[in-house]
Design a protein around this motif. Structure first.
Motif, PDB file in Angstrom:
ATOM      1  N   GLU A  78       0.866  -1.191   0.000  1.00 14.55           N
ATOM      2  CA  GLU A  78       0.000   0.000   0.000  1.00 14.55           C
ATOM      3  C   GLU A  78       0.895   1.230   0.000  1.00 14.55           C
ATOM      4  O   GLU A  78       1.717   1.388   0.911  1.00 14.55           O
ATOM      5  N   ASN A  79       0.741   2.086  -0.977  1.00 14.91           N
ATOM      6  CA  ASN A  79       1.529   3.324  -1.074  1.00 14.91           C
ATOM      7  C   ASN A  79       3.031   3.083  -0.890  1.00 14.91           C
ATOM      8  O   ASN A  79       3.703   3.818  -0.156  1.00 14.91           O
ATOM      9  N   GLY A  80       3.526   2.025  -1.492  1.00 15.10           N
ATOM     10  CA  GLY A  80       4.961   1.746  -1.409  1.00 15.10           C
ATOM     11  C   GLY A  80       5.412   1.121  -0.098  1.00 15.10           C
ATOM     12  O   GLY A  80       6.603   0.890   0.105  1.00 15.10           O
ATOM     13  N   HIS A  81       4.468   0.856   0.803  1.00 15.62           N
ATOM     14  CA  HIS A  81       4.815   0.186   2.071  1.00 15.62           C
ATOM     15  C   HIS A  81       4.321  -1.251   2.045  1.00 15.62           C
ATOM     16  O   HIS A  81       3.318  -1.547   1.392  1.00 15.62           O
ATOM     17  N   TYR A  82       4.985  -2.096   2.811  1.00 16.64           N
ATOM     18  CA  TYR A  82       4.608  -3.514   2.853  1.00 16.64           C
ATOM     19  C   TYR A  82       4.217  -3.895   4.273  1.00 16.64           C
ATOM     20  O   TYR A  82       4.910  -3.546   5.232  1.00 16.64           O
ATOM     21  N   MET A  83       3.117  -4.640   4.378  1.00 17.07           N
ATOM     22  CA  MET A  83       2.662  -5.103   5.692  1.00 17.07           C
ATOM     23  C   MET A  83       2.479  -6.615   5.635  1.00 17.07           C
ATOM     24  O   MET A  83       1.735  -7.130   4.791  1.00 17.07           O
ATOM     25  N   GLY A  84       3.158  -7.346   6.513  1.00 21.12           N
ATOM     26  CA  GLY A  84       2.956  -8.796   6.625  1.00 21.12           C
ATOM     27  C   GLY A  84       1.964  -9.062   7.741  1.00 21.12           C
ATOM     28  O   GLY A  84       1.344  -8.128   8.268  1.00 21.12           O
ATOM     29  N   GLU A  85       1.790 -10.304   8.099  1.00 17.35           N
ATOM     30  CA  GLU A  85       0.915 -10.734   9.205  1.00 17.35           C
ATOM     31  C   GLU A  85      -0.566 -10.534   8.870  1.00 17.35           C
ATOM     32  O   GLU A  85      -1.071  -9.399   8.851  1.00 17.35           O
ATOM     33  N   SER A  86      -1.238 -11.626   8.657  1.00 17.89           N
ATOM     34  CA  SER A  86      -2.655 -11.568   8.249  1.00 17.89           C
ATOM     35  C   SER A  86      -3.506 -10.759   9.230  1.00 17.89           C
ATOM     36  O   SER A  86      -4.349  -9.954   8.815  1.00 17.89           O
ATOM     37  N   LEU A  87      -3.270 -10.939  10.528  1.00 22.53           N
ATOM     38  CA  LEU A  87      -4.148 -10.247  11.492  1.00 22.53           C
ATOM     39  C   LEU A  87      -3.915  -8.739  11.481  1.00 22.53           C
ATOM     40  O   LEU A  87      -4.864  -7.965  11.687  1.00 22.53           O
ATOM     41  N   ASP A  88      -2.676  -8.324  11.218  1.00 24.05           N
ATOM     42  CA  ASP A  88      -2.401  -6.877  11.113  1.00 24.05           C
ATOM     43  C   ASP A  88      -3.099  -6.306   9.876  1.00 24.05           C
ATOM     44  O   ASP A  88      -3.648  -5.202   9.918  1.00 24.05           O
ATOM     45  N   ILE A  89      -3.060  -7.068   8.791  1.00 25.59           N
ATOM     46  CA  ILE A  89      -3.707  -6.611   7.550  1.00 25.59           C
ATOM     47  C   ILE A  89      -5.213  -6.497   7.779  1.00 25.59           C
ATOM     48  O   ILE A  89      -5.851  -5.501   7.404  1.00 25.59           O
ATOM     49  N   ILE A  90      -5.780  -7.496   8.428  1.00 25.63           N
ATOM     50  CA  ILE A  90      -7.235  -7.498   8.665  1.00 25.63           C
ATOM     51  C   ILE A  90      -7.634  -6.314   9.545  1.00 25.63           C
ATOM     52  O   ILE A  90      -8.583  -5.579   9.240  1.00 25.63           O
ATOM     53  N   ALA A  91      -6.896  -6.100  10.628  1.00 24.77           N
ATOM     54  CA  ALA A  91      -7.230  -4.995  11.541  1.00 24.77           C
ATOM     55  C   ALA A  91      -7.106  -3.660  10.802  1.00 24.77           C
ATOM     56  O   ALA A  91      -7.943  -2.757  10.959  1.00 24.77           O
ATOM     57  N   HIS A  92      -6.066  -3.534   9.977  1.00 23.88           N
ATOM     58  CA  HIS A  92      -5.830  -2.296   9.219  1.00 23.88           C
ATOM     59  C   HIS A  92      -7.000  -2.022   8.268  1.00 23.88           C
ATOM     60  O   HIS A  92      -7.509  -0.900   8.201  1.00 23.88           O
ATOM     61  N   ILE A  93      -7.437  -3.037   7.548  1.00 22.06           N
ATOM     62  CA  ILE A  93      -8.526  -2.842   6.573  1.00 22.06           C
ATOM     63  C   ILE A  93      -9.866  -2.694   7.291  1.00 22.06           C
ATOM     64  O   ILE A  93     -10.734  -1.937   6.865  1.00 22.06           O
ATOM     65  N   ASP A  94     -10.019  -3.363   8.427  1.00 26.07           N
ATOM     66  CA  ASP A  94     -11.311  -3.236   9.127  1.00 26.07           C
ATOM     67  C   ASP A  94     -11.485  -1.848   9.738  1.00 26.07           C
ATOM     68  O   ASP A  94     -12.607  -1.433  10.021  1.00 26.07           O
ATOM     69  N   ARG A  95     -10.388  -1.121   9.939  1.00 26.22           N
ATOM     70  CA  ARG A  95     -10.496   0.256  10.461  1.00 26.22           C
ATOM     71  C   ARG A  95     -11.014   1.224   9.388  1.00 26.22           C
ATOM     72  O   ARG A  95     -11.411   2.341   9.704  1.00 26.22           O
ATOM     73  N   GLU A  96     -10.991   0.776   8.128  1.00 27.89           N
ATOM     74  CA  GLU A  96     -11.435   1.650   7.036  1.00 27.89           C
ATOM     75  C   GLU A  96     -12.974   1.659   6.994  1.00 27.89           C
ATOM     76  O   GLU A  96     -13.596   0.590   6.952  1.00 27.89           O
ATOM     77  N   GLY A  97     -13.589   2.834   7.000  1.00 28.03           N
ATOM     78  CA  GLY A  97     -15.061   2.902   6.997  1.00 28.03           C
ATOM     79  C   GLY A  97     -15.616   2.304   8.289  1.00 28.03           C
ATOM     80  O   GLY A  97     -15.013   2.413   9.355  1.00 28.03           O
ATOM     81  N   THR A  98     -16.771   1.642   8.165  1.00 28.96           N
ATOM     82  CA  THR A  98     -17.415   1.057   9.361  1.00 28.96           C
ATOM     83  C   THR A  98     -16.782  -0.294   9.670  1.00 28.96           C
ATOM     84  O   THR A  98     -16.786  -1.183   8.816  1.00 28.96           O
TER      85      THR A  98
END
Ligand SMILES: N[C@@H](CCC(=O)N[C@@H](CS)C(=O)NCC(=O)O)C(=O)O
Length: 214
Positions: free
Chosen positions: A54-74
């Motif tokens: 995302e925007n040139g950054h990399y994020m591993g760990e499925s749970l971190d990705i899920i928490a990050h995307i779940d913070r978007e919108g509701t």
């Protein structure tokens, strides 16, 4: 657009894909060859997927990705987790993966489209399970304990109507687990489990593996 690097056989990658599908957030899926070590190591310092770019950054760990995307919108994953679901997942995991791994190794997944990609997986996994041919030779007898745990799961599942609204992290872990089950041909799914896995497959847009099951 964001990119999600995955293997199709990988339950952690299924978890990360789910949050995008469930929230209707677009993401480009990129499947790496299973023996491509350089790409993930270059991104996060280890050979491990899923990775979100995302925007040139990399994020591993499925749970971190899920928490990050779940913070978007509701936020969607607001229902509290239940210990009996994580207990069931732990109880069924070693039974599942023993039967899952040889079948995954034989499946037409894009991460195994080169011979060396498939050989890498077989070599790595057989080191812990023993020869896959011996597991296949266990035959349908080996499926009986899996059918028994699926029976146990039926009484633990939420009402079907609950699957239309906010969900729980349980649903992420449980669907990914049942997605792995779906590569095993000949299992008997109690009605409640069948309804659950079909409902979440539809809502997340992630097909089950029944059509390639062996
Ligand atoms: N804790 C990690 C675990 C991810 C994981 O174990 N990924 C496996 C595939 S299922 C992997 O990439 N293993 C290295 C390999 O396959 O060589 C997460 O939740 O994202």
């Amino acid at each position: 657009m964001r990119k999600l690097y995955v293997y199709d056989h990988c339950p952690f990658c299924i978890k990360a894909r789910m949050i995008f599908g469930l929230k209707n957030i677009p993401v480009e899926l990129v499947v790496l060859q299973n023996d491509d070590e350089a790409t993930p190591i270059g991104m996060i310092g280890q050979k491990m997927l899923p990775i979100l770019e995302e925007n040139g950054h990399y994020m591993g760990e499925s749970l971190d990705i899920i928490a990050h995307i779940d913070r978007e919108g509701t936020p969607l994953l607001t229902v509290p987790a239940r210990p009996e679901i994580s207990d069931w997942i732990s109880r069924s995991s070693s039974l599942l993966y023993r039967q899952f791994l040889p079948r995954a190794a034989a499946a037409p997944f894009p991460e195994f489209s080169t011979t060396s990609g498939r050989a890498y997986f077989i070599r790595k996994k057989e080191a812990s399970t023993g020869p896959f041919c011996e597991i296949f030779n266990e035959g349908t007898e080996a499926l009986l304990p899996l059918n028994a745990v699926l029976e146990d799961l039926a009484s633990l599942l939420p009402e079907p109507s609950a699957l239309q609204g906010p969900l729980s992290y349980d649903d992420i872990h449980l669907f990914a687990h049942l997605h792995s089950f779906s590569i095993i041909k000949g299992l008997t799914y109690p009605a409640a489990v069948e309804n659950y896995r079909q409902a979440l497959s539809k809502r997340s847009g992630i097909p089950l593996l029944d059509s390639v099951a062996v």
